[in-house]
Scaffold this motif. Structure first.
Motif, PDB file in Angstrom:
ATOM      1  N   GLY A  29       0.756  -1.019  -0.110  1.00 44.20           N
ATOM      2  CA  GLY A  29       0.014   0.049   0.063  1.00 44.20           C
ATOM      3  C   GLY A  29       1.011   1.327  -0.068  1.00 44.20           C
ATOM      4  O   GLY A  29       2.093   1.183  -0.176  1.00 44.20           O
ATOM      5  N   LEU A  30       0.380   2.501   0.230  1.00 41.37           N
ATOM      6  CA  LEU A  30       1.074   3.744   0.100  1.00 41.37           C
ATOM      7  C   LEU A  30       0.500   4.359   1.284  1.00 41.37           C
ATOM      8  O   LEU A  30      -0.517   4.620   2.189  1.00 41.37           O
ATOM      9  CB  LEU A  30       0.215   4.326  -1.058  1.00 41.37           C
ATOM     10  CG  LEU A  30       0.896   5.683  -1.353  1.00 41.37           C
ATOM     11  CD1 LEU A  30       2.596   5.467  -1.875  1.00 41.37           C
ATOM     12  CD2 LEU A  30       0.432   6.344  -2.775  1.00 41.37           C
ATOM     13  N   VAL A  31       1.580   5.274   1.780  1.00 43.59           N
ATOM     14  CA  VAL A  31       1.705   6.151   3.076  1.00 43.59           C
ATOM     15  C   VAL A  31       0.315   6.884   2.881  1.00 43.59           C
ATOM     16  O   VAL A  31       0.010   7.691   1.817  1.00 43.59           O
ATOM     17  CB  VAL A  31       2.895   6.929   3.073  1.00 43.59           C
ATOM     18  CG1 VAL A  31       2.745   7.664   4.350  1.00 43.59           C
ATOM     19  CG2 VAL A  31       4.128   5.899   3.180  1.00 43.59           C
ATOM     20  N   GLU A  35      -6.410   6.895   5.208  1.00 41.64           N
ATOM     21  CA  GLU A  35      -7.155   8.074   5.374  1.00 41.64           C
ATOM     22  C   GLU A  35      -7.660   8.698   4.023  1.00 41.64           C
ATOM     23  O   GLU A  35      -8.587   9.262   3.935  1.00 41.64           O
ATOM     24  CB  GLU A  35      -5.841   9.181   6.060  1.00 41.64           C
ATOM     25  CG  GLU A  35      -5.751   8.640   7.411  1.00 41.64           C
ATOM     26  CD  GLU A  35      -4.682   7.838   7.402  1.00 41.64           C
ATOM     27  OE1 GLU A  35      -4.303   7.174   8.586  1.00 41.64           O
ATOM     28  OE2 GLU A  35      -3.895   7.365   6.580  1.00 41.64           O
ATOM     29  N   LEU A  36      -6.993   8.634   3.068  1.00 41.63           N
ATOM     30  CA  LEU A  36      -7.099   9.411   1.723  1.00 41.63           C
ATOM     31  C   LEU A  36      -7.548   8.284   0.466  1.00 41.63           C
ATOM     32  O   LEU A  36      -7.984   8.817  -0.463  1.00 41.63           O
ATOM     33  CB  LEU A  36      -5.802   9.996   1.302  1.00 41.63           C
ATOM     34  CG  LEU A  36      -5.177  11.115   2.302  1.00 41.63           C
ATOM     35  CD1 LEU A  36      -3.907  11.698   1.712  1.00 41.63           C
ATOM     36  CD2 LEU A  36      -6.175  12.143   2.588  1.00 41.63           C
ATOM     37  N   GLY A  37      -7.464   6.990   0.822  1.00 46.11           N
ATOM     38  CA  GLY A  37      -7.922   6.223  -0.455  1.00 46.11           C
ATOM     39  C   GLY A  37      -6.449   6.012  -1.312  1.00 46.11           C
ATOM     40  O   GLY A  37      -5.562   6.979  -1.293  1.00 46.11           O
ATOM     41  N   LEU A  38      -6.661   5.118  -2.306  1.00 46.46           N
ATOM     42  CA  LEU A  38      -5.318   5.003  -3.137  1.00 46.46           C
ATOM     43  C   LEU A  38      -5.146   6.112  -3.923  1.00 46.46           C
ATOM     44  O   LEU A  38      -4.060   6.845  -4.101  1.00 46.46           O
ATOM     45  CB  LEU A  38      -5.519   3.895  -4.025  1.00 46.46           C
ATOM     46  CG  LEU A  38      -4.338   3.411  -4.876  1.00 46.46           C
ATOM     47  CD1 LEU A  38      -3.037   3.258  -4.300  1.00 46.46           C
ATOM     48  CD2 LEU A  38      -4.690   2.139  -5.811  1.00 46.46           C
ATOM     49  N   ALA A  39      -6.228   6.620  -4.572  1.00 44.22           N
ATOM     50  CA  ALA A  39      -6.283   7.858  -5.635  1.00 44.22           C
ATOM     51  C   ALA A  39      -5.757   9.134  -4.828  1.00 44.22           C
ATOM     52  O   ALA A  39      -5.156   9.807  -5.242  1.00 44.22           O
ATOM     53  CB  ALA A  39      -7.586   7.998  -6.240  1.00 44.22           C
ATOM     54  N   GLY A  43      -2.294  11.117  -5.304  1.00 43.50           N
ATOM     55  CA  GLY A  43      -2.533  12.479  -5.595  1.00 43.50           C
ATOM     56  C   GLY A  43      -1.685  13.155  -4.843  1.00 43.50           C
ATOM     57  O   GLY A  43      -0.992  14.279  -5.459  1.00 43.50           O
ATOM     58  N   LEU A  44      -2.038  13.083  -3.479  1.00 44.21           N
ATOM     59  CA  LEU A  44      -0.816  13.767  -2.508  1.00 44.21           C
ATOM     60  C   LEU A  44       0.661  13.651  -2.896  1.00 44.21           C
ATOM     61  O   LEU A  44       1.172  14.877  -2.921  1.00 44.21           O
ATOM     62  CB  LEU A  44      -1.255  13.461  -1.138  1.00 44.21           C
ATOM     63  CG  LEU A  44      -0.203  14.007  -0.161  1.00 44.21           C
ATOM     64  CD1 LEU A  44      -0.537  15.364   0.380  1.00 44.21           C
ATOM     65  CD2 LEU A  44      -0.358  13.064   1.255  1.00 44.21           C
ATOM     66  N   TRP A  45       1.066  12.593  -2.822  1.00 49.68           N
ATOM     67  CA  TRP A  45       2.347  12.333  -3.261  1.00 49.68           C
ATOM     68  C   TRP A  45       2.881  12.736  -4.753  1.00 49.68           C
ATOM     69  O   TRP A  45       3.958  13.190  -4.892  1.00 49.68           O
ATOM     70  CB  TRP A  45       3.064  10.950  -2.896  1.00 49.68           C
ATOM     71  CG  TRP A  45       2.473  10.548  -1.399  1.00 49.68           C
ATOM     72  CD1 TRP A  45       1.532   9.712  -0.911  1.00 49.68           C
ATOM     73  CD2 TRP A  45       3.277  11.144  -0.264  1.00 49.68           C
ATOM     74  NE1 TRP A  45       1.700   9.502   0.418  1.00 49.68           N
ATOM     75  CE2 TRP A  45       2.765  10.425   0.946  1.00 49.68           C
ATOM     76  CE3 TRP A  45       4.390  12.035  -0.030  1.00 49.68           C
ATOM     77  CZ2 TRP A  45       2.827  10.946   2.153  1.00 49.68           C
ATOM     78  CZ3 TRP A  45       4.283  12.554   1.363  1.00 49.68           C
ATOM     79  CH2 TRP A  45       3.935  11.734   2.124  1.00 49.68           C
ATOM     80  N   GLY A  46       1.821  12.477  -5.478  1.00 52.91           N
ATOM     81  CA  GLY A  46       2.390  12.986  -6.866  1.00 52.91           C
ATOM     82  C   GLY A  46       2.429  14.633  -7.089  1.00 52.91           C
ATOM     83  O   GLY A  46       3.117  14.830  -7.987  1.00 52.91           O
ATOM     84  N   HIS A 155      -2.096   1.963   9.576  1.00 52.25           N
ATOM     85  CA  HIS A 155      -1.668   1.467   8.194  1.00 52.25           C
ATOM     86  C   HIS A 155      -1.573  -0.148   8.129  1.00 52.25           C
ATOM     87  O   HIS A 155      -2.835  -0.672   7.165  1.00 52.25           O
ATOM     88  CB  HIS A 155      -0.616   1.974   7.537  1.00 52.25           C
ATOM     89  CG  HIS A 155      -0.383   1.538   6.125  1.00 52.25           C
ATOM     90  ND1 HIS A 155      -1.090   2.259   4.971  1.00 52.25           N
ATOM     91  CD2 HIS A 155       0.036   0.487   5.651  1.00 52.25           C
ATOM     92  CE1 HIS A 155      -0.586   1.642   3.930  1.00 52.25           C
ATOM     93  NE2 HIS A 155      -0.139   0.469   4.063  1.00 52.25           N
ATOM     94  N   PHE A 156      -1.182  -0.649   8.796  1.00 49.40           N
ATOM     95  CA  PHE A 156      -1.103  -2.158   8.837  1.00 49.40           C
ATOM     96  C   PHE A 156      -2.140  -3.010   9.426  1.00 49.40           C
ATOM     97  O   PHE A 156      -2.578  -4.037   8.829  1.00 49.40           O
ATOM     98  CB  PHE A 156       0.255  -2.635   9.520  1.00 49.40           C
ATOM     99  CG  PHE A 156       1.504  -2.204   8.447  1.00 49.40           C
ATOM    100  CD1 PHE A 156       1.736  -2.743   7.208  1.00 49.40           C
ATOM    101  CD2 PHE A 156       2.261  -1.269   9.097  1.00 49.40           C
ATOM    102  CE1 PHE A 156       2.852  -2.077   6.422  1.00 49.40           C
ATOM    103  CE2 PHE A 156       3.607  -0.552   8.173  1.00 49.40           C
ATOM    104  CZ  PHE A 156       3.604  -1.117   6.788  1.00 49.40           C
TER     105      PHE A 156
END
Length: 176
Positions: A29-31, A35-39, A43-46, A155-156
């Motif tokens: 998964g992604l940090v 909280e934010l969903g995958l998209a 988007g945040l990290w992008g 997260h885990f």
């Protein structure tokens, strides 16, 4: 050719990106995904990581505070792994994870390399590129470590449940 004004800060941002990409690609998964969903997290990290990289490369004074904050948070983010997961000391005396985050034994050595480079780049950015007036922002970034630890625990717990109820490519490390 434009000179990169804060190379260690650029490397810290790239280390953060490498960490996120490796975890996502490994099925962890992604940090901030719970909280934010995958998209949303993509988007945040992008947006944030290219802004950090560009701001560090340009290096003007207007970037002092965010660069300091992000370098501190980058170091905290890398170090939280060595606090949360089992590790051993290498011959050089640095910690090396022995297992982490649902990664297979073959995935852990490259992950250690990412964490070491990310830690070193972030620490060097803090020492050599954070200007005096922005140091409190670096401290604020470092102080995010307990929050990051809580976020990782959440997260885990979340991704284990997601892998059972809604299996997907991004949570495959936690299936079965």
């Amino acid at each position: 050719m434009t000179r990169i004004r804060r190379p260690f800060s650029v490397l810290s941002a790239l280390g953060t990106a490498a960490h996120h990409a490796y975890e996502l690609g490994s099925g962890v998964g992604l940090v901030l995904q719970p909280e934010l969903g995958l998209a949303g997290s993509l988007g945040l990290w992008g947006v944030q990581l290219p802004v950090w990289t560009a701001g560090a490369a340009l290096g003007s004074r207007r970037w002092d505070k965010p660069i300091a904050l992000w370098a501190g948070a980058g170091l905290a983010g890398a170090l939280v792994h060595f606090v949360m997961w089992p590790s051993r000391r290498t011959r050089l005396g640095v910690p090396a994870l022995t297992s982490a985050e649902g990664l297979s034994p073959a995935q852990v050595p490259p992950y250690n390399g990412i964490l070491w480079l990310w830690s070193a780049a972030s620490a060097l950015a803090l020492v050599f590129e954070v200007r005096r007036g922005a140091r409190r922002w670096a401290v604020a970034g470092l102080l995010t470590m307990p929050i990051m630890r809580l976020s990782a625990r959440h997260h885990f717990d979340w991704i284990r449940q997601e892998a059972e109820s809604d299996p997907a490519w991004w949570n495959r490390a936690f299936r079965g």
